[in-house]
Write an enzyme that holds these catalytic residues in place. Structure first.
Site, PDB file in Angstrom:
ATOM      1  N   CYS A 186      40.255  42.981  34.857  1.00 21.41           N
ATOM      2  CA  CYS A 186      40.485  41.694  35.530  1.00 21.41           C
ATOM      3  C   CYS A 186      39.353  40.701  35.280  1.00 21.41           C
ATOM      4  O   CYS A 186      39.602  39.517  35.009  1.00 21.41           O
ATOM      5  CB  CYS A 186      40.703  41.908  37.025  1.00 21.41           C
ATOM      6  N   HIS A 215      38.457  36.916  42.099  1.00 19.12           N
ATOM      7  CA  HIS A 215      37.096  37.141  41.619  1.00 19.12           C
ATOM      8  C   HIS A 215      36.484  35.821  41.149  1.00 19.12           C
ATOM      9  O   HIS A 215      37.180  34.958  40.605  1.00 19.12           O
ATOM     10  CB  HIS A 215      37.085  38.112  40.435  1.00 19.12           C
TER      11      HIS A 215
END
Length: 303
Positions: free
Chosen positions: A84, A197
């Site tokens: 990710c 994130h």
């Protein structure tokens, strides 16, 4: 089960279960992928795998569609979805490669609980509530206190001092960009954010590097990227705004005063969307659009 108004059959994985399947999405961990992806491919399915099982296999393309879709050769039926943080990073870094020779990346990650799954998200919420109530907030899932705290990413630390998450980002970035010589310095940190994130990125170019205006224009034209860079209001990429959207947010674009040809910025992206599921679906959609898939059934291995 019923999903989106349609009935779907859920069954145990087997060779027969994959027979006639056009494309399968695997997201149940590396061991399950290693066990069942070759079986599915053997039955004629094209597999997009979201685990770490095949990412660094030399004959398996590791793909972010906006960056290196061309890495998927004709006839390929096993494709790896990157980590990710790698996806979020390269959505902003890859377009800049057209502005000059990138020599080194310095990256610090601020990773949300969603990267650790539902149990980590639940633990963060529970710890936070108990801490605010003044009762024992001992973590039940994380190794360290998570509420009002942050800690080094909770993956195993290797003998060289790098943890596995940092090593993944380095190796995957070099593979996707086709730059095994690229210097990549990464420090991964878990922060008490539920979803999306964020990363602080410094891109060092060979001299002369691009101007700030050139970087800004390049990112404004990059697919899947949205500029959030309002200095007057001190408004820059935040996970609360990146959560639930497809685009990766980029801002705080500025020169590095300590380096003659380096640029710095923040990037934030939804770990569950572009950082995982969306990227996998985009790979399949591109294959289908180019006539490299049949428009048949879909299958998933997930948890």
């Amino acid at each position: 089960m019923t999903c989106a108004g349609q009935e779907w059959t859920v069954q145990e994985p087997s060779a027969e279960a994959f027979r006639g399947i056009d494309v399968g999405f695997f997201s149940a961990g590396a061991s399950r992928s290693r066990e069942w992806a070759p079986v599915a491919v053997g039955e004629g399915a094209t597999i997009v795998d979201n685990s770490s099982a095949f990412r660094m296999e030399p004959d398996v393309p590791l793909v972010v569609p906006e960056v290196n879709f061309c890495a998927i050769p004709d006839g390929c039926r096993l494709i790896a979805n990157p980590n990710c943080c790698t996806i979020v990073l390269l959505m902003a870094v890859a377009p800049l490669c057209q502005l000059g020779q990138v020599q080194r990346l310095v990256v610090s990650t601020y990773q949300s609980a969603s990267g650790g799954g539902a149990a980590m998200m639940e633990d963060l919420v529970s710890q936070t509530r108990r801490s605010l109530d003044g009762v024992d907030s001992t973590p039940s899932f994380t190794r360290h206190p998570y509420a009002f705290n942050l800690f080094s990413h909770d993956s195993a630390v290797r003998p060289d001092g790098e943890n596995e998450e940092e090593a993944k980002i380095v190796a995957e970035t070099q593979k996707i960009l086709g730059r095994p010589d690229l210097g990549v310095n990464v420090t991964c940190v878990r922060v008490p954010v539920l979803r999306a994130h964020t990363e602080s990125v410094t891109v060092e170019f060979a001299e002369p590097g691009p101007t700030e205006d050139q970087v800004r224009e390049c990112l404004q034209n990059a697919p899947g990227v949205r500029i959030v860079d309002d200095r007057e209001r001190n408004h820059f990429p935040m996970p609360v705004e990146a959560s639930g959207i497809d685009e990766v947010l980029v801002g705080r674009i500025r020169r590095d005063p300590s380096h003659p040809s380096a640029m710095r910025f923040l990037v934030s992206g939804d770990q569950l969307l572009k950082g995982a599921a969306l990227n996998a679906v985009q790979i399949a959609e591109r294959l289908l659009a180019e006539g490299r898939l049949r428009s048949g059934a879909l299958s998933g291995q997930g948890s």
